[in-house]
Design an enzyme around this catalytic site. Structure first.
Site, short mmCIF file in Angstrom:
data_model
loop_
_atom_site.label_atom_id
_atom_site.label_comp_id
_atom_site.label_asym_id
_atom_site.label_seq_id
_atom_site.Cartn_x
_atom_site.Cartn_y
_atom_site.Cartn_z
N HIS A 211 18.67 28.12 -3.56
CA HIS A 211 18.04 27.94 -2.23
C HIS A 211 18.17 29.24 -1.40
O HIS A 211 19.16 29.40 -0.57
CB HIS A 211 19.22 26.85 -1.63
CG HIS A 211 20.41 27.00 -1.68
ND1 HIS A 211 21.21 28.05 -1.93
CD2 HIS A 211 21.49 26.07 -2.36
CE1 HIS A 211 22.68 27.71 -2.02
NE2 HIS A 211 22.82 26.52 -2.56
N HIS B 235 25.09 29.96 -6.04
CA HIS B 235 25.31 29.75 -4.50
C HIS B 235 25.71 30.89 -3.90
O HIS B 235 26.85 31.48 -3.87
CB HIS B 235 26.28 28.75 -4.26
CG HIS B 235 26.45 28.33 -2.80
ND1 HIS B 235 25.88 27.21 -2.37
CD2 HIS B 235 26.82 29.02 -1.64
CE1 HIS B 235 26.10 27.35 -0.76
NE2 HIS B 235 26.52 28.33 -0.51
N LYS C 276 26.74 26.79 -13.01
CA LYS C 276 26.62 27.04 -11.54
C LYS C 276 27.88 27.74 -10.90
O LYS C 276 29.08 27.36 -11.36
CB LYS C 276 26.37 25.73 -10.77
CG LYS C 276 26.28 25.79 -9.19
CD LYS C 276 25.06 26.08 -8.80
CE LYS C 276 25.05 26.65 -7.40
NZ LYS C 276 24.79 25.30 -6.64
N ASP D 281 17.46 21.05 -3.21
CA ASP D 281 18.75 21.19 -2.67
C ASP D 281 19.01 19.82 -1.83
O ASP D 281 19.81 19.87 -1.00
CB ASP D 281 19.17 22.26 -1.76
CG ASP D 281 20.61 22.35 -1.34
OD1 ASP D 281 21.46 21.74 -2.47
OD2 ASP D 281 21.12 23.14 -0.66
N HIS E 228 16.76 21.96 -8.07
CA HIS E 228 18.16 22.13 -7.62
C HIS E 228 18.37 20.71 -6.97
O HIS E 228 17.64 20.38 -5.86
CB HIS E 228 18.17 23.37 -6.66
CG HIS E 228 19.67 23.21 -5.86
ND1 HIS E 228 19.96 24.70 -5.66
CD2 HIS E 228 20.51 22.48 -5.53
CE1 HIS E 228 21.35 24.28 -5.14
NE2 HIS E 228 21.65 23.06 -4.93
N HIS F 53 21.31 17.26 -5.63
CA HIS F 53 22.69 16.74 -5.78
C HIS F 53 22.38 15.05 -5.76
O HIS F 53 21.81 14.72 -5.03
CB HIS F 53 23.18 17.18 -4.59
CG HIS F 53 23.78 18.55 -4.57
ND1 HIS F 53 24.73 19.20 -4.76
CD2 HIS F 53 22.76 19.54 -3.77
CE1 HIS F 53 24.66 20.63 -4.63
NE2 HIS F 53 23.61 20.81 -3.88
C1 NCD Z 1 25.52 20.78 -0.82
C2 NCD Z 1 26.16 19.62 -0.95
O1 NCD Z 1 26.22 18.75 0.04
O2 NCD Z 1 26.53 19.28 -2.13
N1 NCD Z 1 25.39 21.09 0.51
C3 NCD Z 1 24.22 21.85 1.23
O3 NCD Z 1 24.50 22.11 2.32
N2 NCD Z 1 23.24 22.52 0.72
C4 NCD Z 1 25.86 21.99 -1.43
C5 NCD Z 1 25.26 23.42 -1.77
O4 NCD Z 1 24.16 23.41 -2.33
O5 NCD Z 1 25.60 24.15 -1.21
ZN ZN Z 2 22.97 22.35 -3.40
#
Ligand code: NCD
Ligand code: ZN
Length: 350
Positions: A178, A140, A103, A251, A17, A19
């Site tokens: 998460h 999510h 997702k 995450d 996971h 970003h």
């Molecule tokens: C994530 C993001 O900033 O893209 N933020 C987070 O607080 N985890 C999005 C997500 O996974 O909820």
């Molecule tokens: Zn995330």
């Protein structure tokens, strides 16, 4: 200090996971993940979101172009589900291995989720097709109902939304992304083998007190938000239990420092610069370093039906300082989790 080993070798881990964003942020953050992880599930919540196989292919190329020479790193792409997801494109993208999962963001639940799903019943055809193909649904798991307390939104989602999906679509692989609560842990433990969860390092390390320690701590704010201590302890128990249903997903969610340190700060913890090291700290504290490899390197590929990585990484018990700030090419910065502080395990660069 406990009497554990000074060095630990494990199969190269993957991050299930992550970003990575786009543009200058992508350029700045990819090296931190590619230095240690063999693969990562790349979340599709860009602006605009990655909703088509064509967009996912183009995004994958931009990620690969940002991987430093000498790193072998494979981004595993995902499809951002909406009320109007084209089931044929979803299926074709999976069949041709453009993406490995889809997702589900409830609309409004988190960063860049405005285009997400407003009514999960609109997904029935897509979910049935995914179950047939063995394509995992990554969730999510938070309701967006403003009347529900923010600390309860995960537990309520599991009961109201995800349990009915799991019942309605037997065989569908589901990842509770998460996971942050005892309720999520129980949901996964009691569910069929097709239900699993990722767990972040920060939810294993911190409880919600960390949001307010001596003042407001924007770099500890993420979604789902940090929870009470009993939830953190439940997450630690299952992460280190050896159960194949739980695996590593950082995450890591970078935002510019100015977008975190302001009157309405963005949700997301940027943990990639010390990710594996932070998990090692947790497993060492739990006297479970011998189970880190299952959590970080074996359970995820097994769930996704992929081979584990062949090569190894080595961690050693050695203190290292996490950079306090990382520059972006546009002049802004991003602040890592524990920036300026120490980690107690480091990657051995051989
Ligand atoms: C994530 C993001 O900033 O893209 N933020 C987070 O607080 N985890 C999005 C997500 O996974 O909820
Ligand atoms: Zn995330």
């Amino acid at each position: 200090m406990n009497g554990g080993p000074e060095r630990l070798s494990l199969r190269r881990p993957d991050d299930w996971h992550l970003h990575l964003r786009d543009g200058p942020m992508l350029q700045a953050v990819v090296p931190y993940t590619a230095r240690v992880f063999g693969r990562a599930i790349v979340m599709p919540n860009l602006v605009p979101p990655v909703t088509t196989a064509a967009a996912a292919r183009a995004y994958r190329e931009r990620i690969l172009a940002a991987v430093p020479a000498g790193c072998r790193f494979t981004p595993l792409m995902t499809c951002y589900l909406t009320d109007r997801t084209d089931v044929e494109d979803l299926a074709a993208g999976f069949a041709e291995a453009t993406w490995v999962a889809a997702k589900l963001y409830p609309a409004g639940a988190t960063t860049n989720s405005a285009a997400g799903v407003t009514d999960v019943s609109a997904l029935d055809a897509a979910l049935a097709r995914m179950a047939e193909m063995g394509m995992p649904l990554l969730v999510h798991g938070e309701v967006t109902d403003r009347s529900i307390d923010v600390f309860d939104r995960e537990a309520v989602f599991l009961e109201r939304v995800l349990a009915p999906i799991v019942r309605r679509v037997p065989g569908l692989k589901v990842v509770v992304e998460h996971a942050t609560t005892e309720e999520a842990v129980r949901f996964v433990e009691e569910g069929p083998d097709t239900v699993a969860a990722t767990i972040t390092a920060h939810h294993l390390l911190l409880n919600r007190n960390a949001l307010f320690e001596g003042g407001l701590r924007p770099h500890h704010y993420c979604l789902p938000v940090l929870k009470r201590e009993r939830h953190r302890l439940a997450l630690r128990r299952v992460a280190t239990s050896g159960s194949p249903k739980f695996f590593l997903g950082t995450d890591s969610a970078p935002h510019r420092t100015g977008d975190k340190e302001c009157a309405c700060g963005c949700a997301g913890v940027f943990s990639a610069p010390a990710a594996l090291e932070l998990y090692a700290e947790v497993f060492a504290e739990e006297n479970a370093l011998d189970r880190l490899e299952a959590f970080a390197s074996l359970n995820g590929p097994r769930f996704y039906g992929l081979p584990a990585n062949q090569d190894k990484v080595t961690l050693c018990r050695r203190e290292a300082v996490v950079p306090s700030s990382i520059p972006l090419a546009d002049g802004s910065t991003v602040t890592p989790f524990r920036g300026g502080g120490s980690v107690f395990w480091s990657l051995d660069r051989g």
